[in-house]
Enzyme design. Structure first.
Site, PDB file in Angstrom:
ATOM      1  N   MET A  55       0.850  -1.201   0.000  1.00  0.00           N
ATOM      2  CA  MET A  55       0.000   0.000   0.000  1.00  0.00           C
ATOM      3  C   MET A  55       0.882   1.245   0.000  1.00  0.00           C
ATOM      4  O   MET A  55       1.639   1.483   0.951  1.00  0.00           O
ATOM      5  CB  MET A  55      -0.926   0.001   1.222  1.00  0.00           C
ATOM      6  CG  MET A  55      -2.065  -0.999   1.136  1.00  0.00           C
ATOM      7  SD  MET A  55      -3.126  -0.991   2.586  1.00  0.00           S
ATOM      8  CE  MET A  55      -2.139  -1.900   3.762  1.00  0.00           C
ATOM      9  N   CYS A  60      -2.759  -1.825 -10.294  1.00  0.00           N
ATOM     10  CA  CYS A  60      -2.989  -0.425  -9.917  1.00  0.00           C
ATOM     11  C   CYS A  60      -3.614   0.351 -11.085  1.00  0.00           C
ATOM     12  O   CYS A  60      -3.036   0.418 -12.169  1.00  0.00           O
ATOM     13  CB  CYS A  60      -1.682   0.238  -9.490  1.00  0.00           C
ATOM     14  SG  CYS A  60      -1.961   1.972  -9.056  1.00  0.00           S
ATOM     15  N   ARG A  64      -6.387  -2.813   3.716  1.00  0.00           N
ATOM     16  CA  ARG A  64      -6.852  -1.717   4.575  1.00  0.00           C
ATOM     17  C   ARG A  64      -7.120  -2.120   6.003  1.00  0.00           C
ATOM     18  O   ARG A  64      -6.802  -1.374   6.928  1.00  0.00           O
ATOM     19  CB  ARG A  64      -8.096  -1.067   3.945  1.00  0.00           C
ATOM     20  CG  ARG A  64      -7.748  -0.249   2.725  1.00  0.00           C
ATOM     21  CD  ARG A  64      -8.957   0.040   1.888  1.00  0.00           C
ATOM     22  NE  ARG A  64      -9.456  -1.155   1.228  1.00  0.00           N
ATOM     23  CZ  ARG A  64     -10.432  -1.176   0.342  1.00  0.00           C
ATOM     24  NH1 ARG A  64     -11.047  -0.051   0.025  1.00  0.00           N
ATOM     25  NH2 ARG A  64     -10.810  -2.300  -0.232  1.00  0.00           N
TER      26      ARG A  64
HETATM   27  C1  LIG Z   1      -3.649   3.580   0.350  1.00  0.00           C
HETATM   28  C2  LIG Z   1      -3.540   2.365  -0.538  1.00  0.00           C
HETATM   29  C3  LIG Z   1      -2.425   2.209  -1.328  1.00  0.00           C
HETATM   30  C4  LIG Z   1      -2.295   1.084  -2.162  1.00  0.00           C
HETATM   31  N1  LIG Z   1      -1.150   0.904  -2.866  1.00  0.00           N
HETATM   32  C5  LIG Z   1      -0.970  -0.249  -3.571  1.00  0.00           C
HETATM   33  C6  LIG Z   1       0.266  -0.557  -4.173  1.00  0.00           C
HETATM   34  O1  LIG Z   1       1.253   0.171  -4.060  1.00  0.00           O
HETATM   35  N2  LIG Z   1       0.351  -1.715  -4.887  1.00  0.00           N
HETATM   36  C7  LIG Z   1      -0.715  -2.578  -5.016  1.00  0.00           C
HETATM   37  O2  LIG Z   1      -0.600  -3.636  -5.653  1.00  0.00           O
HETATM   38  N3  LIG Z   1      -1.881  -2.319  -4.434  1.00  0.00           N
HETATM   39  C8  LIG Z   1      -2.033  -1.196  -3.693  1.00  0.00           C
HETATM   40  N4  LIG Z   1      -3.197  -0.977  -3.039  1.00  0.00           N
HETATM   41  C9  LIG Z   1      -4.273  -1.969  -3.135  1.00  0.00           C
HETATM   42  C10 LIG Z   1      -4.114  -3.014  -2.010  1.00  0.00           C
HETATM   43  O3  LIG Z   1      -2.902  -3.705  -2.115  1.00  0.00           O
HETATM   44  C11 LIG Z   1      -5.281  -4.013  -2.042  1.00  0.00           C
HETATM   45  O4  LIG Z   1      -5.236  -4.711  -3.246  1.00  0.00           O
HETATM   46  C12 LIG Z   1      -6.637  -3.327  -1.917  1.00  0.00           C
HETATM   47  O5  LIG Z   1      -6.643  -2.336  -0.905  1.00  0.00           O
HETATM   48  C13 LIG Z   1      -7.741  -4.360  -1.620  1.00  0.00           C
HETATM   49  O6  LIG Z   1      -7.457  -5.045  -0.419  1.00  0.00           O
HETATM   50  P1  LIG Z   1      -8.205  -4.649   0.968  1.00  0.00           P
HETATM   51  O7  LIG Z   1      -9.684  -4.638   0.683  1.00  0.00           O
HETATM   52  O8  LIG Z   1      -7.804  -5.723   1.941  1.00  0.00           O
HETATM   53  O9  LIG Z   1      -7.719  -3.289   1.340  1.00  0.00           O
HETATM   54  C14 LIG Z   1      -3.343   0.126  -2.210  1.00  0.00           C
HETATM   55  C15 LIG Z   1      -4.463   0.282  -1.388  1.00  0.00           C
HETATM   56  C16 LIG Z   1      -4.562   1.391  -0.557  1.00  0.00           C
HETATM   57  C17 LIG Z   1      -5.770   1.524   0.345  1.00  0.00           C
END
Ligand SMILES: Cc1cc2nc3c(=O)[nH]c(=O)nc-3n(C[C@H](O)[C@H](O)[C@H](O)COP(=O)(O)O)c2cc1C
Length: 321
Positions: free
Chosen positions: A10, A92, A226
């Site tokens: 993230m 992304c 998150r």
């Molecule tokens: C603030 C933020 C930054 C993120 N940055 C990346 C990243 O650098 N690379 C990536 O593959 N996913 C990134 N994501 C997506 C997360 O890795 C993840 O796939 C997404 O939040 C869904 O998972 P969750 O519902 O458990 O949060 C980001 C998510 C958030 C909230």
């Protein structure tokens, strides 16, 4: 190294301070860096960008990019620095990332992804994995995802981390793209059925270790984003509940206390206390003192000498535990 429980990459969140903190909660879970573009690794300040604490292992670096030679050069640098895995970002959807032709747009170019990963698999000695969506735009979540995986697995990459929702490349912000397209866990389970030899890790909306255990009936691992950041304390249960390791569960106070030597050292090296404490805001989530703790952590008076500030802060927040 196991992918049974991973904390998601993230941007602006999983920096080295956050990862150090997370590691104090679980020894087993796999941690990921924020996405770092291959060119930044090659041309940037490597010591700074790739810095991590030895305790962070197992630790994967996530790379962004779509030029195979650059990705290889960056991967070799990362391998040399001791990272345990190279992960390629194919999920992304941000406009900036799209305009650089990497991230989620690459789901439309499976042959390019295959060729990039093949070069990494053949020329590095650490696992090479990919993180993608179940589709982008008009892609068919069934047929096109199967085609994507069929092509990409020819690279030799055996681990696919799947964010179980599509991304819309036009019209939705990155934040919306993490919330609006519906989650389709069943599709990820079916992917595992279709490709039993691949390691399939599911991501998206997973909040508790109970959720994780439910998914683990169908896939090889879970990745949590998150909720790990916003509510980190329950991660103290991961080693016991997900990895069946016996473990003493630290209290929130013990977690804080355990961070003091690290924080002292970082402050001595010129880091700001706020960079470290910003990641602790969620530590008290769902406790009756959550608001007060957040307030204490957020209102660090920069006039006080950092070490004094740190002691005050720890004492104040410990009283809330
Ligand atoms: C603030 C933020 C930054 C993120 N940055 C990346 C990243 O650098 N690379 C990536 O593959 N996913 C990134 N994501 C997506 C997360 O890795 C993840 O796939 C997404 O939040 C869904 O998972 P969750 O519902 O458990 O949060 C980001 C998510 C958030 C909230």
């Amino acid at each position: 190294m196991s992918h049974r429980f991973c904390v998601a990459p993230m941007m602006d969140r999983t920096d080295r301070h956050e990862r150090y903190f997370l590691r104090t909660l679980s020894k087993e879970m796999l941690l990921y860096t924020e996405m770092i573009h291959a060119n930044a690794v090659i041309h940037g300040n490597k010591d700074n960008l790739l810095k991590y604490h030895a305790s962070e292992h197992p630790l994967a670096i996530q790379l962004g990019g779509s030029n195979a030679d650059d990705l290889l050069e960056a991967s070799l640098i990362a391998e040399g620095k001791g990272f345990d895995e190279i992960n390629l970002n194919v999920g992304c959807p941000s406009p900036r990332v799209q305009s650089g032709s990497f991230g989620a747009v690459l789901m439309k170019q499976p042959y390019l992804v295959r060729d990039c990963l093949k070069l990494l698999v053949e020329n590095t000695n650490i696992p090479v994995t990919v993180k993608c969506r179940i589709g982008v735009d008009e892609m068919d979540e069934d047929k096109d995802l199967d085609n994507f995986v069929t092509t990409v697995k020819d690279s030799g990459c055996k681990t696919f981390i799947i964010h179980a929702r599509k991304a819309w490349l036009k019209g939705l912000s990155p934040k919306d793209n993490r919330e609006i397209p519906p989650l389709n866990y069943e599709r990820v389970y079916r992917l595992k059925d279709s490709f039993p030899d691949l390691e399939i890790i599911i991501n998206g909306g997973i909040e508790t270790t109970n959720d994780a255990l439910e998914h683990l009936k169908f896939v090889d691992g879970v990745m949590v984003g998150r909720s790990a950041y916003d509510n980190p304390y329950p991660l103290v249960n991961v080693d016991k509940e997900i990895y069946s390791r016996s473990k003493l569960i630290p209290t929130r106070a013990e977690v804080l206390e355990g961070l003091v030597p690290y924080m002292e050292n970082e402050i001595k090296n010129g880091n700001k206390l706020g960079y470290l404490t910003k990641h602790l805001m969620g530590l008290f989530k769902n406790t009756k003192h959550a608001k007060k703790a957040r307030y204490t952590l957020a209102n660090i008076d920069d006039d006080i000498y950092p070490m004094e500030k740190l002691k005050l802060l720890i004492n104040e927040t410990k009283e809330l535990c």
